[in-house]
Write a protein that holds these residues in place. Structure first.
Motif, mmCIF file in Angstrom:
data_model
loop_
_atom_site.group_PDB
_atom_site.id
_atom_site.type_symbol
_atom_site.label_atom_id
_atom_site.label_comp_id
_atom_site.label_asym_id
_atom_site.label_seq_id
_atom_site.Cartn_x
_atom_site.Cartn_y
_atom_site.Cartn_z
ATOM 1 N N VAL A 199 -7.256 -50.926 -56.412
ATOM 2 C CA VAL A 199 -6.195 -50.456 -55.499
ATOM 3 C C VAL A 199 -6.757 -50.276 -54.082
ATOM 4 O O VAL A 199 -6.193 -50.762 -53.096
ATOM 5 C CB VAL A 199 -5.592 -49.121 -56.028
ATOM 6 N N GLY A 200 -7.910 -49.601 -54.024
ATOM 7 C CA GLY A 200 -8.540 -49.361 -52.712
ATOM 8 C C GLY A 200 -8.909 -50.670 -52.021
ATOM 9 O O GLY A 200 -8.670 -50.852 -50.820
ATOM 10 N N LEU A 201 -9.477 -51.584 -52.794
ATOM 11 C CA LEU A 201 -9.898 -52.884 -52.214
ATOM 12 C C LEU A 201 -8.699 -53.692 -51.726
ATOM 13 O O LEU A 201 -8.740 -54.297 -50.654
ATOM 14 C CB LEU A 201 -10.684 -53.691 -53.260
ATOM 15 N N GLU A 202 -7.637 -53.647 -52.494
ATOM 16 C CA GLU A 202 -6.455 -54.423 -52.080
ATOM 17 C C GLU A 202 -5.855 -53.837 -50.801
ATOM 18 O O GLU A 202 -5.467 -54.565 -49.882
ATOM 19 C CB GLU A 202 -5.413 -54.436 -53.210
ATOM 20 N N LYS A 203 -5.821 -52.520 -50.748
ATOM 21 C CA LYS A 203 -5.269 -51.859 -49.547
ATOM 22 C C LYS A 203 -6.098 -52.226 -48.311
ATOM 23 O O LYS A 203 -5.577 -52.593 -47.261
ATOM 24 C CB LYS A 203 -5.298 -50.337 -49.783
ATOM 25 N N LYS A 204 -7.427 -52.182 -48.476
ATOM 26 C CA LYS A 204 -8.317 -52.510 -47.349
ATOM 27 C C LYS A 204 -8.185 -53.988 -46.967
ATOM 28 O O LYS A 204 -8.185 -54.349 -45.779
ATOM 29 C CB LYS A 204 -9.778 -52.192 -47.740
ATOM 30 N N THR A 205 -8.063 -54.853 -47.971
ATOM 31 C CA THR A 205 -7.910 -56.294 -47.704
ATOM 32 C C THR A 205 -6.653 -56.538 -46.879
ATOM 33 O O THR A 205 -6.680 -57.273 -45.882
ATOM 34 C CB THR A 205 -7.815 -57.086 -49.031
ATOM 35 N N HIS A 206 -5.559 -55.920 -47.281
ATOM 36 C CA HIS A 206 -4.298 -56.100 -46.543
ATOM 37 C C HIS A 206 -4.435 -55.569 -45.119
ATOM 38 O O HIS A 206 -3.957 -56.183 -44.171
ATOM 39 C CB HIS A 206 -3.149 -55.392 -47.270
ATOM 40 N N GLU A 207 -5.121 -54.451 -44.983
ATOM 41 C CA GLU A 207 -5.326 -53.869 -43.644
ATOM 42 C C GLU A 207 -6.083 -54.858 -42.750
ATOM 43 O O GLU A 207 -5.715 -55.110 -41.606
ATOM 44 C CB GLU A 207 -6.140 -52.571 -43.812
ATOM 45 N N MET A 208 -7.135 -55.472 -43.319
ATOM 46 C CA MET A 208 -7.941 -56.412 -42.527
ATOM 47 C C MET A 208 -7.147 -57.692 -42.227
ATOM 48 O O MET A 208 -7.253 -58.244 -41.138
ATOM 49 C CB MET A 208 -9.244 -56.788 -43.263
ATOM 50 N N MET A 209 -6.369 -58.149 -43.201
ATOM 51 C CA MET A 209 -5.577 -59.369 -42.970
ATOM 52 C C MET A 209 -4.527 -59.129 -41.883
ATOM 53 O O MET A 209 -4.309 -59.980 -41.011
ATOM 54 C CB MET A 209 -4.919 -59.832 -44.279
ATOM 55 N N ASP A 210 -3.915 -57.958 -41.914
ATOM 56 C CA ASP A 210 -2.929 -57.624 -40.868
ATOM 57 C C ASP A 210 -3.616 -57.588 -39.501
ATOM 58 O O ASP A 210 -3.099 -58.088 -38.505
ATOM 59 C CB ASP A 210 -2.295 -56.250 -41.137
ATOM 60 N N LEU A 211 -4.811 -57.009 -39.483
ATOM 61 C CA LEU A 211 -5.539 -56.841 -38.216
ATOM 62 C C LEU A 211 -5.833 -58.177 -37.543
ATOM 63 O O LEU A 211 -5.741 -58.312 -36.326
ATOM 64 C CB LEU A 211 -6.858 -56.094 -38.497
ATOM 65 N N VAL A 212 -6.175 -59.189 -38.355
ATOM 66 C CA VAL A 212 -6.554 -60.484 -37.759
ATOM 67 C C VAL A 212 -5.403 -61.496 -37.808
ATOM 68 O O VAL A 212 -5.597 -62.673 -37.506
ATOM 69 C CB VAL A 212 -7.817 -61.077 -38.446
ATOM 70 N N GLY A 213 -4.203 -61.039 -38.199
ATOM 71 C CA GLY A 213 -3.039 -61.929 -38.157
ATOM 72 C C GLY A 213 -3.008 -62.962 -39.267
ATOM 73 O O GLY A 213 -2.537 -64.076 -39.051
#
Ligand code: SF4
Length: 328
Positions: free
Chosen positions: A127-141
């Motif tokens: 759960v934590g990894l997926e949340k962080k992954t989405h955060e990073m993907m949003d950050l770089v578009g």
């Protein structure tokens, strides 16, 4: 330019590679500093040592000699454990995202790998990894729908965004951008450059931006260092270097850059010969074999660093006032 706190200082950095033909002098006594929040563009022809310099600073390649002082501490020679800790703060974005990404890892696995290696998340914490992954993907578009895609399913621009997301996942302070747009189409280059600029401001990052394209370096940099055969030949604020290049090599490089105004004339300075071998760099000024302004002293004496304007440094005998007086 406003003065900022120093983040990194490079002192007498050298990297000599042993080869069957003798030593290759890739980086040969380089000195400079970078302030927090600054982008230093490093430019020069292929083989001038600019990528090796970036990798030595991060200790991805061990320097032969010299110091890399990061936040007041020399990190050359520090322990593996200490370097692993520092890896979180010191990151790299590679030239070719396709080569730097594991083809068997999906986008989310590629972004998560450094987080697991650095023990920021447990591999079991889905759960934590997926949340962080989405955060990073949003950050770089990067659209979240490509999280389970493999690198070969994506275009160059999106692959480079994965490389950027990976580098940013650990909250770094300093990033070496090693020709990050040179493998991309021109239209995508602008998008990635804009993204890097935005991220720098939003996340308070500091960059060394290595490139051979002078227009790209002008766009992204605050200061520029021009490299030739393992040495800086000119360093200064971007505006000063581009409007008033002082070193004959910088003058020649800039004379070849197309001017957007068709009525503007710029005299092209053609350099004779090719770049000498880094196995046997010329004596004296390393540029003397191609320099249109070469003097007798240039063949035997290496030039010192001269400050020609506030923070604008040139390594060339032409700016040695005493020598000029003697020659009058
Ligand atoms: Fe040219 Fe001499 Fe200056 Fe070197 S030191 S760039 S050879 S004028």
């Amino acid at each position: 330019m406003e003065k900022h706190e120093e983040l990194l200082r490079i002192k007498h950095l050298k990297k000599y590679f042993p080869t069957p033909n003798g030593l290759l002098y890739a980086v040969d006594d380089v000195n400079f500093s970078i302030s927090k929040g600054e982008t230093l563009g490093v430019v020069g022809e292929s083989g001038c040592g600019k990528s090796t310099l970036g990798r030595c600073i991060l200790r991805l390649i061990e320097p032969t000699d010299g110091e890399v002082i990061y936040q007041g501490e020399n990190i050359v020679g520090c322990s593996k454990e200490k370097m692993k800790e520092l890896r979180k703060e010191l990151q790299i974005i590679f030239q070719d995202p396709y080569e730097s990404l594991n083809p068997r890892m999906t986008v989310s696995q590629a972004i998560q790998a450094p987080l697991i290696i650095q023990k920021i998340y447990k591999a079991s914490d889905r759960v934590g990894l997926e949340k962080k992954t989405h955060e990073m993907m949003d950050l770089v578009g990067l659209a979240r729908r490509v999280a389970n895609s493999y690198p070969h399913e994506l275009d160059g621009g999106r692959r480079q965004r994965i490389g950027i997301a990976r580098a940013l996942a650990l909250n770094p302070k300093f990033i070496v951008c090693d020709e990050p747009v040179s493998a991309l189409d021109v239209s995508i280059q602008a998008q990635v450059l804009n993204l890097l600029n935005e991220l720098k401001h939003d996340l308070d990052l500091t960059y060394i931006f290595v490139a051979h394209d002078l227009s790209v370096v002008e766009y992204i940099s605050d200061r520029v260092g021009v490299m030739y055969l393992g040495n800086f030949v000119e360093v200064g604020e971007k505006e000063k270097i581009y409007s008033n290049p002082m070193h004959p090599y910088t003058q020649a490089l800039l004379s070849a850059v197309p001017v957007p105004d068709p009525t503007a004339k710029r005299e092209r300075i053609l350099l004779e010969g090719s770049i000498p071998s880094a196995h046997k760099p010329p004596t004296g000024c390393k540029f003397h074999t191609r320099c249109p302004k070469c003097m007798e002293c240039c063949k035997t004496q290496a030039p010192e660093r001269y400050e020609v304007d506030d923070g604008h440094y040139v390594y060339c005998h032409l700016y040695d006032k005493e020598r000029r007086e003697q020659q009058k």
